[in-house]
Design a protein around this motif. Sequence first.
Motif, PDB file in Angstrom:
ATOM      1  N   LEU A 255    -108.469  48.194-117.241  1.00 11.97           N
ATOM      2  CA  LEU A 255    -108.935  48.788-115.989  1.00 11.97           C
ATOM      3  C   LEU A 255    -109.638  47.781-115.094  1.00 11.97           C
ATOM      4  N   GLU A 256    -109.695  46.534-115.544  1.00 12.92           N
ATOM      5  CA  GLU A 256    -110.372  45.531-114.744  1.00 12.92           C
ATOM      6  C   GLU A 256    -109.643  45.301-113.435  1.00 12.92           C
ATOM      7  N   GLY A 257    -110.339  45.483-112.350  1.00 15.03           N
ATOM      8  CA  GLY A 257    -109.730  45.337-111.038  1.00 15.03           C
ATOM      9  C   GLY A 257    -110.650  45.893-109.973  1.00 15.03           C
ATOM     10  N   PRO A 258    -110.184  45.933-108.728  1.00 13.92           N
ATOM     11  CA  PRO A 258    -111.020  46.457-107.643  1.00 13.92           C
ATOM     12  C   PRO A 258    -111.427  47.905-107.912  1.00 13.92           C
ATOM     13  N   PRO A 259    -112.730  48.237-107.788  1.00 15.12           N
ATOM     14  CA  PRO A 259    -113.167  49.614-108.020  1.00 15.12           C
ATOM     15  C   PRO A 259    -112.802  50.497-106.823  1.00 15.12           C
ATOM     16  N   GLY A 260    -113.088  51.758-106.950  1.00 18.68           N
ATOM     17  CA  GLY A 260    -112.845  52.679-105.845  1.00 18.68           C
ATOM     18  C   GLY A 260    -111.634  53.553-106.095  1.00 18.68           C
ATOM     19  N   ILE A 261    -111.619  54.697-105.428  1.00 20.90           N
ATOM     20  CA  ILE A 261    -110.511  55.644-105.537  1.00 20.90           C
ATOM     21  C   ILE A 261    -109.298  55.064-104.824  1.00 20.90           C
ATOM     22  N   PRO A 262    -108.118  55.093-105.455  1.00 21.45           N
ATOM     23  CA  PRO A 262    -106.923  54.548-104.799  1.00 21.45           C
ATOM     24  C   PRO A 262    -106.705  55.175-103.422  1.00 21.45           C
ATOM     25  N   ALA A 263    -106.506  54.333-102.444  1.00 20.69           N
ATOM     26  CA  ALA A 263    -106.302  54.815-101.071  1.00 20.69           C
ATOM     27  C   ALA A 263    -104.815  55.036-100.835  1.00 20.69           C
ATOM     28  N   SER A 264    -104.466  56.245-100.428  1.00 20.95           N
ATOM     29  CA  SER A 264    -103.065  56.576-100.192  1.00 20.95           C
ATOM     30  C   SER A 264    -102.738  56.453 -98.705  1.00 20.95           C
ATOM     31  N   PRO A 265    -101.488  56.177 -98.366  1.00 18.67           N
ATOM     32  CA  PRO A 265    -101.101  56.171 -96.955  1.00 18.67           C
ATOM     33  C   PRO A 265    -101.196  57.575 -96.370  1.00 18.67           C
ATOM     34  N   ARG A 266    -101.328  57.654 -95.071  1.00 21.00           N
ATOM     35  CA  ARG A 266    -101.450  58.954 -94.420  1.00 21.00           C
ATOM     36  C   ARG A 266    -100.100  59.645 -94.255  1.00 21.00           C
ATOM     37  N   ASP A 267     -99.016  58.866 -94.265  1.00 20.31           N
ATOM     38  CA  ASP A 267     -97.687  59.443 -94.070  1.00 20.31           C
ATOM     39  C   ASP A 267     -96.971  59.587 -95.407  1.00 20.31           C
ATOM     40  N   VAL A 268     -95.979  60.488 -95.433  1.00 23.66           N
ATOM     41  CA  VAL A 268     -95.192  60.689 -96.637  1.00 23.66           C
ATOM     42  C   VAL A 268     -93.768  61.048 -96.231  1.00 23.66           C
ATOM     43  N   ILE A 269     -92.801  60.506 -96.972  1.00 24.18           N
ATOM     44  CA  ILE A 269     -91.387  60.800 -96.734  1.00 24.18           C
ATOM     45  C   ILE A 269     -90.935  61.826 -97.770  1.00 24.18           C
ATOM     46  N   VAL A 270     -90.461  62.972 -97.311  1.00 22.00           N
ATOM     47  CA  VAL A 270     -90.113  64.054 -98.239  1.00 22.00           C
ATOM     48  C   VAL A 270     -88.642  64.431 -98.192  1.00 22.00           C
ATOM     49  N   GLY A 271     -87.864  63.879 -97.282  1.00 22.97           N
ATOM     50  CA  GLY A 271     -86.458  64.250 -97.206  1.00 22.97           C
ATOM     51  C   GLY A 271     -86.289  65.701 -96.810  1.00 22.97           C
ATOM     52  N   ILE A 272     -85.224  66.326 -97.310  1.00 24.13           N
ATOM     53  CA  ILE A 272     -84.966  67.738 -97.027  1.00 24.13           C
ATOM     54  C   ILE A 272     -84.851  68.486 -98.344  1.00 24.13           C
ATOM     55  N   PRO A 273     -85.043  69.822 -98.356  1.00 20.21           N
ATOM     56  CA  PRO A 273     -84.998  70.577 -99.618  1.00 20.21           C
ATOM     57  C   PRO A 273     -83.709  70.397-100.405  1.00 20.21           C
ATOM     58  N   ALA A 274     -82.576  70.220 -99.716  1.00 21.33           N
ATOM     59  CA  ALA A 274     -81.309  70.071-100.439  1.00 21.33           C
ATOM     60  C   ALA A 274     -81.290  68.840-101.331  1.00 21.33           C
ATOM     61  N   ASP A 275     -82.115  67.840-101.027  1.00 15.51           N
ATOM     62  CA  ASP A 275     -82.164  66.622-101.845  1.00 15.51           C
ATOM     63  C   ASP A 275     -82.656  66.896-103.256  1.00 15.51           C
ATOM     64  N   LEU A 276     -83.417  67.986-103.419  1.00 17.29           N
ATOM     65  CA  LEU A 276     -83.980  68.281-104.739  1.00 17.29           C
ATOM     66  C   LEU A 276     -82.886  68.546-105.768  1.00 17.29           C
ATOM     67  N   LEU A 277     -81.727  69.059-105.328  1.00 17.88           N
ATOM     68  CA  LEU A 277     -80.660  69.403-106.263  1.00 17.88           C
ATOM     69  C   LEU A 277     -80.119  68.176-106.981  1.00 17.88           C
ATOM     70  N   ARG A 278     -80.152  67.028-106.348  1.00 21.94           N
ATOM     71  CA  ARG A 278     -79.627  65.811-106.979  1.00 21.94           C
ATOM     72  C   ARG A 278     -80.737  64.917-107.520  1.00 21.94           C
ATOM     73  N   ARG A 279     -81.985  65.138-107.075  1.00 23.56           N
ATOM     74  CA  ARG A 279     -83.044  64.197-107.421  1.00 23.56           C
ATOM     75  C   ARG A 279     -83.982  64.708-108.505  1.00 23.56           C
ATOM     76  N   ARG A 280     -84.265  66.005-108.521  1.00 23.15           N
ATOM     77  CA  ARG A 280     -85.213  66.515-109.522  1.00 23.15           C
ATOM     78  C   ARG A 280     -84.541  66.602-110.882  1.00 23.15           C
ATOM     79  N   PRO A 281     -85.037  65.880-111.889  1.00 22.10           N
ATOM     80  CA  PRO A 281     -84.397  65.926-113.210  1.00 22.10           C
ATOM     81  C   PRO A 281     -84.424  67.311-113.845  1.00 22.10           C
ATOM     82  N   ASP A 282     -85.500  68.084-113.635  1.00 22.49           N
ATOM     83  CA  ASP A 282     -85.552  69.400-114.265  1.00 22.49           C
ATOM     84  C   ASP A 282     -84.529  70.350-113.655  1.00 22.49           C
ATOM     85  N   VAL A 283     -84.258  70.204-112.349  1.00 21.24           N
ATOM     86  CA  VAL A 283     -83.208  71.015-111.720  1.00 21.24           C
ATOM     87  C   VAL A 283     -81.847  70.603-112.266  1.00 21.24           C
TER      88      VAL A 283
END
Length: 512
Positions: A255-283
């Motif tokens: 765990l040695e490294g810079p302290p602090g809570i990991p900072a996440s970007p403000r934006d996120v790429i989510v695609g479209i719902p239909a993408d889940l059929l080919r990408r989600r392993p449980d589906v």
Amino acid sequence: MLLAFAGCTVGPNFQRPKTALSANWQEIADPRVSTASATYRGWWKAFNDRVLDRLIERAYRENLSLRQAGVRVLQARAQLGVAVGEIFPQTQQAIGAVQYNRTSDRAATALPTRGSVEYWQSQIGAQASWELDFWGKIRRNIESADASLLSTLADYDNTLVTLTADLANVYITIRTAEERIRIARENVETQQESLKIAEARMAWGTATQLDVDQARTALLNTLATIPTLETQLRQARDALSVLLGMPPSDLSDLLEGPPGIPASPRDVIVGIPADLLRRRPDVRRAELQAAAQSAQIGVAKADLFPAFSLVGNLVFVSTDLGKFKLSDMFRWGSRQVQIGPSVQWNILNYGQITNDIRVQDASFQQLLIAYQNAVLSAQQDVEDNLVAFLRAQDRADLLGQSVVSAKSAVAIALLRYREGVTDFTTVLTAQQALLSQQDSLASTLASIATGLVGTYRALGGGWEVREGEDLVPAEIKAEMQRRTNWGDLLTPSTYNLPASREPKPTPRLPDW
């Protein structure tokens, strides 16, 4: 003629069922949400945290649950080999025997003069039986086993998705606990200073014992929060150790490294719902489980029809009766031959086969519904984590401003109390508000990070790292090879298949 016509296949051909899919996400109007296409192969790199990168890489190599899932893929691959072997002659036996025989002198076969008959008999030969896959029963079984293999591989991918998300969440928990402990200790220093001021003022007669007691109570309450946070920190480190495939450890070196809570970007790429059929392993796993069961309907239906087989026996037999000798067994005239086609048809099964087909069909329908439910749950999963990620950002922005104001309020209140302008209650209220706002801000920053982790997990990100890699460590495969002859089945190309591959009923060469 039977071989020529052994090409039809009974039972339904699997088709992906229609599912209820949203056209887009509910948060699509938010400028922070993008519907562009993405792979999410190494989504955790969005945090730009080298410690997290290092931990996930180690967990991918050492996690025991993932190793277990990898061995299950090997098991499914071997099971496919069992199904493939059924397309070839199912019974092939080499036989040989040497027997002493004596018949009863009271048996119907007894000789009038000698009574009993005594002799030795030897035989050697081979026999084979080949049920032709006239109705596609065996090919359907191969298709089912192939779908089961792909389903097990999808389960491995789902385990990998869960592992990366769980490890990231545990890491965020560790960094959050460390940050909250730092905040608590920082406030302890401020409150200790306030206590000294109250004690000094009481000594000069400008304050009462009430001020001192209030300052001491606030200090002790803040100190009391630290053991709870340290417990959370220790438990999170223990959980991280297990995810890394090791006993609970301190992990300070990892765990040695810079302290602090990991900072996440403000934006996120989510695609479209239909993408889940080919990408989600449980589906994908739910779809493949339904495909495997669909083939089992064909396996059951084939039992309604006659089974055509080719049977052959070639045995050399000899005895020592009369002028014969056991060694005559190797003469061509000692051969005993049986060869020809046969048919077996269960015409009076009292509805057993028909009801077995119904059982298989009902199981298939359940799995179709389970697939549709998995698609709905996947969409809910994305929506829930996406809104949590976005709203946590909004909350953090407000709390950040609140913390700035709270720090200013504490400084002013302490100055006014030192100068005797206000009482200690004002200082106490300001300090408690500052601690509360700082702690809430730390928790909210953690919620932003876990919200992004949850979004990427819901999108099925992370399993792509296994492409081109072996699913089972070399040391485990070496141990399995020492116990059992695995032939070529431990070669990654035989089981680390593309996620987009469809089940195949095609017969192939045996896996010797």
